[in-house]
Design an enzyme around this catalytic site. Structure first.
Site, PDB file in Angstrom:
ATOM      1  N   GLU A   1      38.048  40.929  33.632  1.00 15.18           N
ATOM      2  CA  GLU A   1      36.594  41.049  33.703  1.00 15.18           C
ATOM      3  C   GLU A   1      36.205  42.274  34.541  1.00 15.18           C
ATOM      4  OE1 GLU A   1      32.823  38.038  34.694  1.00 15.18           O
ATOM      5  OE2 GLU A   1      34.848  37.523  35.348  1.00 15.18           O
TER       6      GLU A   1
ATOM      7  N   LYS B   1      27.938  38.678  29.064  1.00  9.91           N
ATOM      8  CA  LYS B   1      28.276  37.354  29.570  1.00  9.91           C
ATOM      9  C   LYS B   1      27.033  36.474  29.558  1.00  9.91           C
ATOM     10  CE  LYS B   1      30.864  35.245  33.412  1.00  9.91           C
ATOM     11  NZ  LYS B   1      31.592  35.545  34.683  1.00  9.91           N
TER      12      LYS B   1
ATOM     13  N   CYS C   1      35.369  34.334  31.501  1.00 11.47           N
ATOM     14  CA  CYS C   1      35.637  33.661  32.768  1.00 11.47           C
ATOM     15  C   CYS C   1      34.911  32.324  32.920  1.00 11.47           C
ATOM     16  CB  CYS C   1      35.304  34.597  33.927  1.00 11.47           C
ATOM     17  SG  CYS C   1      36.015  34.066  35.512  1.00 11.47           S
TER      18      CYS C   1
ATOM     19  N   SER D   1      51.958  34.158  69.946  1.00 11.79           N
ATOM     20  CA  SER D   1      51.764  33.266  71.091  1.00 11.79           C
ATOM     21  C   SER D   1      52.905  32.292  71.323  1.00 11.79           C
ATOM     22  CB  SER D   1      50.475  32.465  70.892  1.00 11.79           C
ATOM     23  OG  SER D   1      50.635  31.531  69.822  1.00 11.79           O
TER      24      SER D   1
END
Length: 718
Positions: free
Chosen positions: A45, A114, A175, A362
């Site tokens: 896309e 779209k 999509c 750490s």
């Protein structure tokens, strides 16, 4: 009859606004598809400008440059003989659309806008685009003059249509349209489309890929047909990682599927499928035939003068159909954490033109997980170099170049540790409150993964800052264990935490300059290590070492991180990780005493497991305080009294509210978890709350009283 067609889909590592690079990757994929015998190629896309342009889509330059890239593709005669489906923004009648542009032999066949836009979670397509509201209809689109001069066309079809080739029919959905209740592929299939193509910009989220596959499998199982799915891959310059997985399915079976996680730029997936098999499959679905004959939707058709199958294919024994994949391999969540953030980090690093990473280590499990993700990245990069990936090797050599720009043209990293020694610096920044155990764990982990490690004591600087405050005010703050107030105790802890951020950026900038590492002279990106549960609760210091350039674990839960560390221990040969798994999570910012050991869960007033429950109810179930209390009554009601559940819910929402302001400075983090509180665009809420939640908490208290009264009445009756 046999009608074999070879089709190609792809995953491209596009980058927002990198028009030159995007063009080269698109062209590369088309050439690969042609070389593989394909006569249809689809891409991701918005692949021309890159999916992640965001507000740049509103700029006319973005549309103009997209047309310019399309012009190059149209003029390239080496790309003739294959139907090409590419993506870009198009302005039509003063409305901007997210479009597919289908081209063939230098001409535009169809511009398909779209219809159903993604506008939740990380997606904001309605901010930039309009949705096409006229299904199964087309109108004329007047081409820009310089495009018309190339194609010889003045107008082309714009809208929702099927494409008729000499031997088949193609439908397009984009999509989000796959995920909608009335997906376009249903009506298209009923109206004769045998091939459905879907171009996506779908990002990774833990455990999400299965849903994608099942939706496509179900679509082709119910309707019959061939389904091509293309997706972007890579970070595209943002918090999300697009996870590829381009695939081809037919009649409910997966025929071919690409990698979900890759550091390559171009991946082309080919499959040879029998159109005759689609027709036979549909012939056996009588209910489908009945619906098709009564279908109310009749699509306009545009013609593409190409045959997807060769006439002689049915007698050409050299053509072999692509056989179904018997078992589709899906990564476990632990593997996803190992690979997804690692690929995202590599993309960001190579495109930032910096020299590597710096990480405050750490000795706890969170920074350990970040370090192991970098180790996983190094493993992927070394493997790609050894496979001969020229782009990855060029990136490595450029990254490791010395300050005079020189690096060995023959340099090849021998191992993940060899690469880490050049691009990864870790540092343990201890104080008098730190323990020997965490210092040793940090040192041993650095040795195991090959990072250049610095061990620093900050007590001199801490004392200087406290001394300055005492000089100005005449008062010296004390820890709570020494009789200090809560305000003093917190301030003293924050001095240490914030110093770590300051030192991190100092070392990241100057360690390469000081030539302490084997790598180049470029400065380093600072990595953070706050997990999603701590962000949700606000259990970190604003502008401490959680403030960094990037955070690969910022959207991953503590539980999933523990699972990942167990996986890394067993699959990466890192037995040193056992020590991290057995350690109690602690900030180590206050002095230890006989009666008190600082523990994260004790200080938070809730467990990491509970935080995961609160996070999912708040974000996924859309629960405020009252509805969360009501939900948890049914989940925890047999173990806890209603008043206890109420107190837990109120404690969570209080701390979530008072700490929400910290989300405004949250380090950009890899998006992986659906309940992430990242307020950049995924979790949009105010950052100043009435933390007392007066009305909401009163409703909870009223419900608790009613429940307690009803239980008293029940006891009396018994």
């Amino acid at each position: 009859m046999v009608h074999y067609v070879t089709v190609a889909t792809c995953a491209l590592n596009q980058w927002a606004l990198d028009f030159q690079g995007n063009y080269e990757r698109i062209r590369n994929s088309i050439v690969q598809a042609k070389d593989g015998g394909a006569r249809l190629r689809i891409g991701p896309e918005l692949e021309i400008p890159g999916y992640g342009c965001q507000d740049h889509f509103l700029e006319s330059d973005t549309t103009l440059h997209s047309w310019e890239v399309l012009a190059r593709l149209l003029q390239d005669r080496a790309l003739d003989g294959i139907l090409i489906d590419t993506g870009m923004p198009v302005l039509h009648r003063s409305c901007r659309y997210n479009c597919r542009v289908v081209i063939l032999d230098g001409k535009i066949v169809l511009i398909r806008p779209k219809m159903h836009l993604a506008n939740d979670g990380n997606y904001r397509e309605l901010r930039w685009f309009a949705g096409w509201a006229r299904p199964a209809s087309v109108e004329d689109f007047i081409l820009p003059r310089f495009i018309a001069d190339i194609t010889g066309q003045r107008v082309v079809p714009f809208g929702d249509a099927l494409i008729s080739t000499d031997d088949s029919c193609i439908g397009i959905e984009l999509c989000e349209e796959l995920f909608t209740p009335q997906s376009p592929h249903i009506a298209m299939s009923l109206d004769g489309a045998e091939i459905i193509v879907n171009s996506s910009g779908s990002h990774h989220e833990l455990r999400k890929l299965r849903r994608r596959i099942e939706l496509i499998r179900e679509a082709t199982l119910k309707c019959g047909g061939i389904y091509l799915y293309a997706n972007q891959s890579g970070c595209d310059g943002d918090r999300v990682y697009y996870d590829g997985s381009a695939m081809v399915l037919a009649n409910g079976e997966v025929l071919a599927m690409g990698e979900q996680f890759s550091i390559g730029d171009v991946e082309v997936i080919l499959a040879t499928v029998d159109l005759g098999g689609v027709r036979a499959f549909r012939a056996g679905l009588s209910s489908r035939s009945m619906q098709a004959s009564h279908s109310a939707v009749s699509y306009p058709r545009v013609t593409a003068a190409i045959s997807l199958s060769a006439q002689q294919a049915q007698f050409d024994f050299s053509i072999h159909p692509t056989l179904p994949i018997e078992t589709v391999k899906l990564h476990s969540p632990e593997e996803e954490i190992s690979l997804g953030p690692a690929c995202w980090l590599w993309d960001y690093l190579r495109r930032s033109s910096l020299g590597g990473f710096f990480l405050p280590l750490s000795g706890g499990i969170d920074s350990c997980a970040t370090a192991v993700i970098v180790h996983s990245m190094c493993r992927l990069v070394v493997a790609a170099c050894q496979r001969g990936d020229a782009q990855v090797l060029a990136d490595v050599r450029r990254m490791c170049a010395t300050d005079d720009g020189n690096t060995s043209a023959e340099f090849m990293p021998r191992s993940a540790q060899d690469l880490a020694s050049r691009i990864f610096c870790t540092s343990y920044m201890g104080t008098a409150n730190s323990t020997g155990e965490t210092r040793a764990r940090a040192r041993d982990l650095a040795a195991a993964i090959g990072s250049y490690h610095i061990d620093v004591d900050m007590d001199t600087i801490v004392s200087a800052i406290v001394g300055l405050f005492a000089l100005v005010t005449g008062q010296t703050p004390r820890y709570a264990v020494h009789g200090g107030t809560a305000a003093e105790n917190l301030a003293l802890q924050n001095i240490q935490a914030r110093l770590r951020m300051l030192l991190s950026y100092l070392f990241a900038a100057l360690v390469p300059w000081a030539k302490l590492m084997k790598g180049g002279a470029k400065s380093l990106l600072v990595l953070g290590s706050a997990n999603v549960d701590e962000s949700l609760r606000g259990y970190f210091t604003k502008y401490d070492c959680s403030s960094a350039d990037l955070n690969p674990i910022g959207s991953i839960s503590k539980a999933d991180l523990r699972g990942f560390i167990e996986y890394a221990r067993d699959h990466m040969g890192l037995s040193i990780l056992d020590g991290f798994l057995g350690a109690v999570p602690s900030a180590e910012l206050v002095p230890f005493s006989e009666g008190y050991v600082q523990s994260d869960e004790d200080e938070m007033g809730m467990t990491y497991s509970e935080l995961g429950v609160y996070g999912r109810l708040r974000k996924l179930k859309k629960c405020g305080p009252y509805s969360m209390f009501a939900q948890l009554l049914h989940v925890w009601g047999e173990q806890l009294a209603p008043r206890q559940i109420a107190e837990k819910v109120k404690r969570f929402f209080f701390y979530h509210a008072v700490n929400r302001h910290k989300m405004t400075t949250l380090t950009p983090a890899y998006h992986a978890e659906a309940y992430s509180p990242d307020d950049n665009r995924f979790d949009l809420r105010q950052f100043l709350y009435n933390a007392r939640w007066t009305w909401q908490f009163q409703r909870i208290d009223d419900a608790v009283e009613r429940l307690e009264e009803s239980r008293k009445d029940l006891v009396i009756e018994e």
